[in-house]
Design a protein around this motif. Structure first.
Motif, PDB file in Angstrom:
ATOM      1  N   ASP B 199       0.848  -1.206   0.000  1.00  0.00           N
ATOM      2  CA  ASP B 199       0.000   0.000   0.000  1.00  0.00           C
ATOM      3  C   ASP B 199       0.877   1.247   0.000  1.00  0.00           C
ATOM      4  O   ASP B 199       0.436   2.312  -0.349  1.00  0.00           O
ATOM      5  N   LYS B 200       2.123   1.075   0.453  1.00  0.00           N
ATOM      6  CA  LYS B 200       3.056   2.220   0.542  1.00  0.00           C
ATOM      7  C   LYS B 200       2.377   3.452   1.161  1.00  0.00           C
ATOM      8  O   LYS B 200       2.446   4.531   0.612  1.00  0.00           O
ATOM      9  N   PRO B 201       1.683   3.279   2.296  1.00  0.00           N
ATOM     10  CA  PRO B 201       1.075   4.485   2.879  1.00  0.00           C
ATOM     11  C   PRO B 201       2.194   5.337   3.488  1.00  0.00           C
ATOM     12  O   PRO B 201       3.251   4.822   3.830  1.00  0.00           O
ATOM     13  N   LYS B 202       1.919   6.617   3.617  1.00  0.00           N
ATOM     14  CA  LYS B 202       3.022   7.425   4.141  1.00  0.00           C
ATOM     15  C   LYS B 202       3.305   7.046   5.574  1.00  0.00           C
ATOM     16  O   LYS B 202       4.416   7.127   6.051  1.00  0.00           O
ATOM     17  N   GLU B 203       2.267   6.615   6.305  1.00  0.00           N
ATOM     18  CA  GLU B 203       2.550   6.227   7.700  1.00  0.00           C
ATOM     19  C   GLU B 203       1.911   4.874   7.978  1.00  0.00           C
ATOM     20  O   GLU B 203       0.732   4.775   8.199  1.00  0.00           O
ATOM     21  N   PRO B 204       2.715   3.810   7.993  1.00  0.00           N
ATOM     22  CA  PRO B 204       2.158   2.457   8.137  1.00  0.00           C
ATOM     23  C   PRO B 204       1.718   2.149   9.564  1.00  0.00           C
ATOM     24  O   PRO B 204       2.100   2.830  10.505  1.00  0.00           O
TER      25      PRO B 204
END
Lengths: 14, 267
Positions: B199-204
């Motif tokens: 997902d490469k979210p900015k904050e996992p």
């Protein structure tokens, strides 16, 4: 119900 | 002599924002390495430990260790009238005056405000806090601090936040972390899935789980701990059934703030 432990006595006991 | 300077009041404003609602006074330990602060709430349920290394300061002179108890409510009032880009100077002599002087200077109009704080007694801090080995924790969850704050707010608005001991149960398995609370007329469960790196979210949201764990905590305190989000955009929650839970916010390579609280146990 549940009861809350005292953080000071916990660390003092260490 | 102690003389420190921060060219931006922001950091200290955020520190006070993170601790002054739950803790009324704190012990400040200044040494060559930096500032270590500890505070406990009046009912000795929560303890907060803050470290700001000397590098966090633009100027740091401390030629002898100095320990002082200060009233956080008074400090918070002084800092509320400081602007973020005020230059702060903190000074104390060991002339037994038992006061520390905070000076705020606003760069644009040169206005200077000076506050002297008398030392106060600190209720039982500092305490020796051992660094427990990682293996002692059944699970560690890292998530965006804003997300943790939102979850605490949602649970507080649902739970009968009026009554003293609204309990939140945090359960962790390898896939997700659940926050559960019981209200007057029902229950609320918030499920946070571990984010897949794809997902490469900015904050996992990351979970390290040794074994499943489910622990009960006082929601009011957890709400106060979520204020650490002023200092860091990530929070790490370390859970163990027989140790205090640690809610840690790393302060950009200059330190951390850690809140400790024991899980509630069956009567």
């Amino acid at each position: 119900g549940t009861k809350q432990g005292n953080i000071m006595s916990f660390f003092k006991k260490m | 002599i102690l003389e420190l300077r921060l060219v931006q009041a922001t950091l200290f404003k955020n520190v006070l924002e993170a601790i002054s609602d739950l803790f009324s006074k704190a012990n400040f330990d200044f040494s060559g390495t930096g500032l270590e602060l500890q505070a406990m709430d009046t009912s000795h349920v929560a303890l907060v430990a803050l470290l700001l290394r000397a590098e966090a300061f633009n100027h740091y002179l401390c030629d002898r260790d100095l320990s002082m108890g200060l009233n956080l409510a008074d400090m918070a009032k002084a800092f509320r009238c400081a602007n973020n880009d005020d230059i702060i100077t903190i000074k104390a002599e060991e002339d037994w005056s038992d006061t520390v002087t905070f000076t705020f200077e606003s760069p644009e109009d040169g206005e200077i405000s000076i506050f002297d704080f008398d030392f106060v007694g600190t209720n039982g801090v500092p305490l020796e806090i051992p660094e427990f080995p990682e293996s002692e924790y059944q699970a560690k969850v890292r998530m965006p601090s804003a997300k943790f704050m939102r979850i605490c707010k949602k649970l507080s608005s649902f739970g009968d936040s009026g009554d003293r001991d609204t309990v939140v149960i945090i359960s962790v398995d390898k896939e997700c972390v659940n926050f559960f609370t019981r209200g007057k007329t029902g229950t609320s469960t918030i499920v946070c899935r571990q984010t897949q790196t794809v997902d490469k979210p900015k904050e996992p949201t990351l979970i390290e789980m040794k074994e499943q764990v489910s622990l009960a905590f006082d929601l009011r305190y957890m709400n106060s701990f979520s204020k650490g989000s002023t200092l860091s955009d990530q929070v790490t929650i370390s859970l163990s059934s027989n140790l205090p839970a640690v809610f840690e916010y790393k302060i950009a390579e200059t330190g951390y703030i850690r809140y400790y609280m024991l899980p509630r146990i069956e009567e």
